[in-house]
Motif scaffolding. Structure first.
Motif, PDB file in Angstrom:
ATOM      1  N   VAL A 181      10.831  -9.105  12.368  1.00 45.06           N
ATOM      2  CA  VAL A 181       9.855  -9.825  11.552  1.00 45.06           C
ATOM      3  C   VAL A 181      10.434 -10.002  10.157  1.00 45.06           C
ATOM      4  O   VAL A 181      10.751  -9.018   9.476  1.00 45.06           O
ATOM      5  CB  VAL A 181       8.514  -9.064  11.463  1.00 45.06           C
ATOM      6  N   GLU A 182      10.606 -11.242   9.729  1.00 40.88           N
ATOM      7  CA  GLU A 182      11.159 -11.517   8.406  1.00 40.88           C
ATOM      8  C   GLU A 182      10.206 -11.030   7.315  1.00 40.88           C
ATOM      9  O   GLU A 182       8.984 -11.066   7.476  1.00 40.88           O
ATOM     10  CB  GLU A 182      11.385 -13.032   8.237  1.00 40.88           C
ATOM     11  N   THR A 183      10.786 -10.576   6.216  1.00 42.30           N
ATOM     12  CA  THR A 183       9.954 -10.104   5.104  1.00 42.30           C
ATOM     13  C   THR A 183       9.148 -11.235   4.487  1.00 42.30           C
ATOM     14  O   THR A 183       8.154 -10.971   3.795  1.00 42.30           O
ATOM     15  CB  THR A 183      10.827  -9.453   4.026  1.00 42.30           C
ATOM     16  N   ALA A 184       9.546 -12.487   4.728  1.00 44.32           N
ATOM     17  CA  ALA A 184       8.756 -13.613   4.226  1.00 44.32           C
ATOM     18  C   ALA A 184       7.377 -13.664   4.883  1.00 44.32           C
ATOM     19  O   ALA A 184       6.459 -14.289   4.344  1.00 44.32           O
ATOM     20  CB  ALA A 184       9.504 -14.923   4.468  1.00 44.32           C
ATOM     21  N   GLN A 185       7.220 -13.011   6.031  1.00 41.85           N
ATOM     22  CA  GLN A 185       5.934 -12.982   6.722  1.00 41.85           C
ATOM     23  C   GLN A 185       5.068 -11.807   6.282  1.00 41.85           C
ATOM     24  O   GLN A 185       3.919 -11.715   6.683  1.00 41.85           O
ATOM     25  CB  GLN A 185       6.164 -12.919   8.242  1.00 41.85           C
ATOM     26  N   TRP A 186       5.637 -10.909   5.486  1.00 45.93           N
ATOM     27  CA  TRP A 186       4.854  -9.775   4.989  1.00 45.93           C
ATOM     28  C   TRP A 186       3.950 -10.262   3.863  1.00 45.93           C
ATOM     29  O   TRP A 186       4.322 -11.111   3.056  1.00 45.93           O
ATOM     30  CB  TRP A 186       5.762  -8.675   4.468  1.00 45.93           C
ATOM     31  N   GLY A 187       2.773  -9.697   3.782  1.00 47.14           N
ATOM     32  CA  GLY A 187       1.874 -10.120   2.714  1.00 47.14           C
ATOM     33  C   GLY A 187       0.604  -9.306   2.696  1.00 47.14           C
ATOM     34  O   GLY A 187       0.427  -8.359   3.464  1.00 47.14           O
ATOM     35  N   GLY A 188      -0.307  -9.679   1.811  1.00 43.43           N
ATOM     36  CA  GLY A 188      -1.595  -9.018   1.717  1.00 43.43           C
ATOM     37  C   GLY A 188      -1.489  -7.581   1.235  1.00 43.43           C
ATOM     38  O   GLY A 188      -0.569  -7.195   0.511  1.00 43.43           O
ATOM     39  N   LEU A 189      -2.452  -6.775   1.669  1.00 44.08           N
ATOM     40  CA  LEU A 189      -2.468  -5.364   1.277  1.00 44.08           C
ATOM     41  C   LEU A 189      -1.232  -4.639   1.780  1.00 44.08           C
ATOM     42  O   LEU A 189      -0.733  -3.714   1.121  1.00 44.08           O
ATOM     43  CB  LEU A 189      -3.737  -4.691   1.820  1.00 44.08           C
ATOM     44  N   PHE A 190      -0.721  -5.022   2.918  1.00 46.64           N
ATOM     45  CA  PHE A 190       0.492  -4.418   3.469  1.00 46.64           C
ATOM     46  C   PHE A 190       1.655  -4.544   2.497  1.00 46.64           C
ATOM     47  O   PHE A 190       2.347  -3.561   2.178  1.00 46.64           O
ATOM     48  CB  PHE A 190       0.818  -5.097   4.808  1.00 46.64           C
ATOM     49  N   LEU A 191       1.883  -5.729   1.957  1.00 43.72           N
ATOM     50  CA  LEU A 191       2.974  -5.933   1.008  1.00 43.72           C
ATOM     51  C   LEU A 191       2.709  -5.179  -0.293  1.00 43.72           C
ATOM     52  O   LEU A 191       3.638  -4.604  -0.880  1.00 43.72           O
ATOM     53  CB  LEU A 191       3.141  -7.425   0.729  1.00 43.72           C
ATOM     54  N   THR A 192       1.463  -5.169  -0.747  1.00 42.83           N
ATOM     55  CA  THR A 192       1.122  -4.435  -1.970  1.00 42.83           C
ATOM     56  C   THR A 192       1.452  -2.956  -1.840  1.00 42.83           C
ATOM     57  O   THR A 192       2.029  -2.342  -2.746  1.00 42.83           O
ATOM     58  CB  THR A 192      -0.369  -4.614  -2.298  1.00 42.83           C
ATOM     59  N   LEU A 193       1.099  -2.361  -0.701  1.00 43.71           N
ATOM     60  CA  LEU A 193       1.376  -0.941  -0.490  1.00 43.71           C
ATOM     61  C   LEU A 193       2.869  -0.670  -0.377  1.00 43.71           C
ATOM     62  O   LEU A 193       3.355   0.360  -0.853  1.00 43.71           O
ATOM     63  CB  LEU A 193       0.646  -0.451   0.763  1.00 43.71           C
ATOM     64  N   VAL A 194       3.609  -1.565   0.250  1.00 40.69           N
ATOM     65  CA  VAL A 194       5.068  -1.392   0.343  1.00 40.69           C
ATOM     66  C   VAL A 194       5.692  -1.431  -1.045  1.00 40.69           C
ATOM     67  O   VAL A 194       6.513  -0.569  -1.407  1.00 40.69           O
ATOM     68  CB  VAL A 194       5.683  -2.474   1.256  1.00 40.69           C
ATOM     69  N   LEU A 195       5.323  -2.423  -1.841  1.00 41.82           N
ATOM     70  CA  LEU A 195       5.869  -2.542  -3.196  1.00 41.82           C
ATOM     71  C   LEU A 195       5.520  -1.320  -4.045  1.00 41.82           C
ATOM     72  O   LEU A 195       6.380  -0.763  -4.734  1.00 41.82           O
ATOM     73  CB  LEU A 195       5.327  -3.807  -3.856  1.00 41.82           C
ATOM     74  N   ALA A 196       4.264  -0.895  -3.994  1.00 41.76           N
ATOM     75  CA  ALA A 196       3.825   0.216  -4.837  1.00 41.76           C
ATOM     76  C   ALA A 196       4.442   1.532  -4.406  1.00 41.76           C
ATOM     77  O   ALA A 196       4.946   2.299  -5.239  1.00 41.76           O
ATOM     78  CB  ALA A 196       2.302   0.316  -4.808  1.00 41.76           C
ATOM     79  N   SER A 197       4.432   1.824  -3.107  1.00 41.24           N
ATOM     80  CA  SER A 197       4.923   3.118  -2.639  1.00 41.24           C
ATOM     81  C   SER A 197       6.418   3.273  -2.860  1.00 41.24           C
ATOM     82  O   SER A 197       6.886   4.316  -3.345  1.00 41.24           O
ATOM     83  CB  SER A 197       4.583   3.302  -1.154  1.00 41.24           C
ATOM     84  N   VAL A 198       7.194   2.238  -2.542  1.00 39.39           N
ATOM     85  CA  VAL A 198       8.643   2.332  -2.743  1.00 39.39           C
ATOM     86  C   VAL A 198       8.975   2.448  -4.228  1.00 39.39           C
ATOM     87  O   VAL A 198       9.817   3.275  -4.628  1.00 39.39           O
ATOM     88  CB  VAL A 198       9.347   1.107  -2.122  1.00 39.39           C
TER      89      VAL A 198
END
Length: 367
Positions: free
Chosen positions: A152-169
């Motif tokens: 799954v390309e990261t271009a398809q990531w989004g929403g709360l899922f992407l927010t949590l990935v950005l914040a946690s990392v």
């Protein structure tokens, strides 16, 4: 003949007007005429505001239906959130593969529970699990391409899922990097100190939007031909470096609050610099800095909304884009209320955990 009582009379309980809810209200809300007036005014304003909000969000709201035409009341149209919920939570992640994101959430939740709680006293293995196994497992689950999982390309990531990935990392990378920068800024080696000072002051002197723009647009121009990084990776690097500069100053403030006698006592016991720093100085400095560290984490979590400038659709961006759909034009109010509630839950949770940790470690040093 005189009778003398030799037994101690049992202590009487304090009056009910001085304890419990009544005592707290008398001491904090009705302790003086001015406080009584302020309490009544604040109570009236809160009642008017909350009653209108509750009426709009719940009593007069619309929950059932599938289209905008089903929203006939004067309250909020939560049908918009219901119909867009999957996209708000996962972005454009394939619907049949979203179970992988849920499994990743469970793995992270288990690790955080055992690391942050007192259930397990020895944190060694939970820390290895959370910081060693979980990142690798989540990368495999989220990206795919291994063990038969669809890529799954990261271009398809989004929403709360992407927010949590950005914040946690960004949070997990910025704290140790900030500690290293803080120690480097206090180093006795001029070259190391100049490099750390230069990095910290440069990053703190520019806004995060500039850092994201440079990481996403300008950085590829300086890379060799054929070398490129994923847009999400560039955003993670930019946010982590940006947060680490602020974290370095927070940690440095904690280090400066520790008396020099602590280091001198450690050296008198035969401990080297790194031993004294790891076992004596840093634990005290980080304990003192807990409120500022969590404050930086909360700010970083909210700053994830700025990734829209480089084309990543986080929680706020995906809701905003949903309101531009001709079928849901005019639903921005409901979308922003939902986003605000989600951000409040996460930020308030971090704040409450910070308070619990401070009380546990007696960080306040009350006298």
């Amino acid at each position: 003949m005189a009778i003398v009582k030799t037994e101690r009379h049992p202590d009487l309980p304090p009056p009910t007007s001085q304890t419990g809810v009544i005592g707290w209200m008398r001491e904090n809300l009705f302790s003086s005429p001015l406080n009584i007036v302020l309490t009544l005014v604040a109570g009236y304003v809160s009642w008017v505001a909350l009653s209108s909000l509750i009426s709009y969000a719940f009593i007069d709201a619309n929950f059932a239906g599938t289209t905008r035409e089903d929203c006939t009341g004067s309250g909020a149209c939560w049908v918009f959130i219901k119909m867009r919920f999957g996209q708000i939570m996962y972005g454009f992640y394939p619907e049949e593969e979203r179970w992988r994101v849920d499994v990743g959430y469970v793995l992270v939740a288990i690790g955080l529970f055992f690391v942050l709680s007192d259930v397990v006293k020895d944190k060694k293995w939970p820390a290895i699990y959370l910081f060693g196994f979980v990142p690798v497992a989540c990368y495999i689950l989220f990206s795919g391409g291994y063990f038969g999982l669809e890529h799954v390309e990261t271009a398809q990531w989004g929403g709360l899922f992407l927010t949590l990935v950005l914040a946690s990392v960004s949070i997990f990378v910025s704290l140790p990097l900030g500690i290293v920068l803080a120690l480097g800024r206090r180093s006795s080696m001029p070259v190391v100190r100049m490099i750390c000072v230069g990095f910290i002051e440069f990053v703190r002197g520019v806004p995060l939007i500039t850092v994201l723009f440079m990481a996403s647009v300008m950085l590829p121009l300086f890379l060799p031909e054929g070398v490129n990084f994923d847009k999400l990776v560039r955003a993670l690097v930019g946010m982590s470096l940006f947060a680490s500069a602020y974290m370095a100053e927070v940690v440095r403030g904690g280090l400066q609050a520790i008396p020099k006698g602590q280091m001198e006592a450690a050296k008198s016991l035969g401990l080297g610099y790194w031993q004294a720093m790891g076992f004596i100085i840093l634990p005290q400095a980080l304990k003192i800095s807990i409120p500022s560290i969590v404050n930086t984490f909360i700010g970083l979590f909210k700053d994830t909304t700025l990734v829209l400038i480089i084309g990543l659709l986080d929680l706020l961006s995906i809701v905003k884009s949903g309101t531009t759909d001709k079928e849901w034009i005019g639903m921005a109010q409901e979308g922003y209320i939902f986003v605000a509630a989600v951000f409040f839950v996460f930020c308030f949770g971090m704040s409450r955990y910070s308070i619990w940790l401070e009380n546990k470690l007696h960080t306040g040093h009350k006298r």
